[in-house]
Design an enzyme around this catalytic site. Structure first.
Site, PDB file in Angstrom:
ATOM      1  N   ASP A 195       0.806  -1.211   0.000  1.00 33.75           N
ATOM      2  CA  ASP A 195       0.000   0.000   0.000  1.00 33.75           C
ATOM      3  C   ASP A 195       0.849   1.276   0.000  1.00 33.75           C
ATOM      4  OD1 ASP A 195      -2.830   1.035   0.594  1.00 33.75           O
ATOM      5  OD2 ASP A 195      -1.635   2.047   2.138  1.00 33.75           O
ATOM      6  N   GLU A 212       1.759  -0.576  -4.860  1.00 32.51           N
ATOM      7  CA  GLU A 212       0.887   0.546  -5.191  1.00 32.51           C
ATOM      8  C   GLU A 212       1.809   1.756  -5.193  1.00 32.51           C
ATOM      9  OE1 GLU A 212      -3.230   2.798  -3.908  1.00 32.51           O
ATOM     10  OE2 GLU A 212      -1.684   2.444  -2.433  1.00 32.51           O
TER      11      GLU A 212
END
Ligand code: NOJ
Length: 557
Positions: free
Chosen positions: A203, A260
């Site tokens: 993330d 990400e």
């Protein structure tokens, strides 16, 4: 045992957003046992790896991306024993699991943060970023990534000491400058890897390095603030952290990693996904955000054209191909539903449109990522008041749009078009109570407003459904004459005379043509075996509205 490098190129990923997948204990929130129950159906789709969005302990301010204990499971989702069972039962079905890994921040309810703010001598003080304010204001004018307000919040009980958060104030950023913090995280990652997971989706990883001058920037909004990403997204110096992270965790485990990694430019791809790159692959957001000028300000909508989308996909594919491997997606838990985003004519926001998009994205070079519900054609829903939204960034975006002078009606439209709640709609399993998501308890988020056929059960029984189209695509990629072209073959754009057609070739023998428009077009399609077609007929001189085809051609046909 032989170690297969880059084994993950074969994989087909399926993203599960646990709160919205299957609620086995009927408390309104999906759970791990629900996923276990449905494993046979996931297997029947043909996917090979599940990406599990966060199930860690969390107060759920940002739905699990605010972790209060990395090594515990949120009781709403179940227990660690449930997760172990999921890993084990998936393995039996030959399905791998990757977990979501949130390393940029924790929850403000994490024991480290609670200790850090209650005790200036806390060993965890240096795990976070604290700074003195200036003239009764935060240390600088950086605006949080969710679109509204400062990225600094006063430490409770203090008058001039602030902590930093790129996202919400309940998500304090970790201080990656601190080696002790970094190695504590690496230990945690290795602990997870030992459990037998295949890797991670990582993330917001490009936010871990902040410019150490912590200087104010030229404002880019009427609030006098500037986007925090200008000082904290993929900034110089991040390489050292990412390299170290990889060397101490993913690399020795031969794990698959999907970063990400927003803010990475195409000329930097070698460092990120090249031979010695930090990750196996990264998501490229350049065309996912084609409908908005900035991923975090939804009121700046664009009037994109298919030609622009075509150019963006081509550029992305060719750039990634130069250095490494891609992670292709139409949807995820941060995006609206793809039918509503990419199909401009509402008359084709249907089976035909969904299959056209599916064909377009699924055969690109890289691993396909399917987000739960995408394979059924789930669509956005329209909410009529901001109070009906759950997503924290929807609220921030709405109020920021008002601050920027937009009307309530306009602000609501922008949020409806983009809200992350669209992706998070409870999964429609059947036509029974609560769409089969559970046994009747009010779901944590409103159900979709789809027609009575958009559900797993009906689509499973309909040979022409979107679900069965996805199954077909997966079979074609894994076990057909052209599998090797579709997995390993190069991507090559095919120029056509029609600006609404996106066409490309994979390897020697596979070509894809998609007419992304409600106007039929004249076009000479190549001769060959029609492997996939979203219409029942084909005319090699013409493409119907939103028609898509995959053709096996002989050599350079
Ligand atoms: C990206 C995640 O996908 C999103 O859902 C989350 O809100 C932010 N990172 C913060 O963790």
């Amino acid at each position: 045992m032989t170690i297969v490098k880059n084994w993950w190129k074969q994989e087909i990923f399926y993203q599960i957003y646990p709160a919205s997948f299957k609620d086995s204990n009927n408390d309104g929130i999906g759970d791990i046992q629900g996923i276990i129950q449905e494993l046979p159906k996931i297997k029947a789709l043909g996917i090979t790896t599940i990406w599990l969005s966060p199930v860690y302990k969390s107060p759920m301010v940002d739905n699990g991306y605010d972790i209060s204990d990395y090594e515990a499971i949120n009781p709403q989702f179940g227990t660690m024993a449930d997760l172990d069972e999921l890993i084990k039962k998936s393995k039996k079905l030959d399905i791998k699991i990757i977990m979501d890994l949130v390393l940029n921040h924790t929850s403000d309810q994490h024991a480290w943060f609670k200790d850090a703010i209650s005790n200036p001598n806390s060993p965890y003080r240096n795990f976070y970023i604290f700074k003195e304010g200036k003239n009764n204001l935060p240390p600088n004018n950086w605006r949080s990534n969710f679109g509204k307000g400062s990225s600094w919040t006063l430490v409770p009980g203090e008058t001039n000491l602030y902590y930093h958060h790129v996202f919400s104030k309940q998500q304090p950023d970790l201080n990656w400058e601190n080696k002790e913090l970094r190695f504590t995280l690496y230990d945690m990652i290795n602990w997870w890897l030992k459990k037998g997971i295949a890797g991670f989706r990582i993330d917001a990883i490009t936010f871990i390095k902040k410019d150490q001058d912590f200087a104010s920037i030229t404002p880019d909004g009427s609030d006098g603030l500037g986007k925090v990403k200008r000082k904290s997204e993929n900034r110089p110096g991040i390489d050292k952290f990412l390299n170290e992270l990889n060397e101490h965790t993913f690399k020795p485990a031969n794990a698959v990693t999907v970063g990400e990694a927003s803010g990475v430019t195409y000329d930097q791809l070698n460092k990120f996904i090249g031979k010695d790159g930090y990750f196996s692959m990264i998501f490229d957001f350049h065309y996912a955000d084609i409908d908005v000028q900035s991923g975090s300000e939804w009121y700046h909508q664009t009037n994109w054209t298919v030609k622009e989308l075509n150019e963006a996909i081509t550029k992305s594919q060719l750039s990634i191909q130069k250095y490494g491997w891609g992670a292709n997606f139409l949807e995820n838990h941060d995006q609206p539903r793809s039918i509503n985003k990419y199909i401009k004519d509402p008359a084709y926001q249907n089976k035909i449109g969904a299959k056209a998009l599916a064909t377009l994205f699924f055969f690109l070079r890289g691993c396909p990522f399917i987000f739960q519900g995408q394979e059924l054609g789930v669509q956005n829903i329209k909410r009529t008041a901001i109070e009906q939204f759950n997503d924290i960034s929807s609220k921030d975006n709405y109020y920021r749009a008002l601050d920027e002078g937009y009307t309530k009606t306009d602000a609501l439209k922008y949020v409806n078009d983009r809200s992350r709640d669209n992706g998070r709609i409870p999964y429609p399993w059947n036509n029974e109570i609560n769409d089969g998501f559970n046994q009747g308890h009010k779901p944590w988020l409103a159900l979709g407003k789809h027609d009575s056929h958009t559900n797993w059960n009906d689509e499973n029984n309909d040979a022409d459904s979107i679900l069965n189209f996805y199954r077909k695509m997966i079979k074609i990629r894994t076990t057909s004459n052209i599998s090797s072209d579709l997995i390993n073959g190069d991507f090559e754009p095919i120029p056509t005379s029609q600006s609404t057609v996106i066409a490309y070739k994979r390897g020697q023998n596979a070509v894809v043509y998609v007419n992304l428009s409600s106007a039929p077009v004249k076009l000479d399609l190549p001769k060959g075996n029609i492997i996939l077609n979203n219409y029942s007929e084909i005319n090699l001189q013409r493409m119907e509205p939103y028609q898509s085809v995959l053709i096996e051609v002989k050599n350079n046909g």
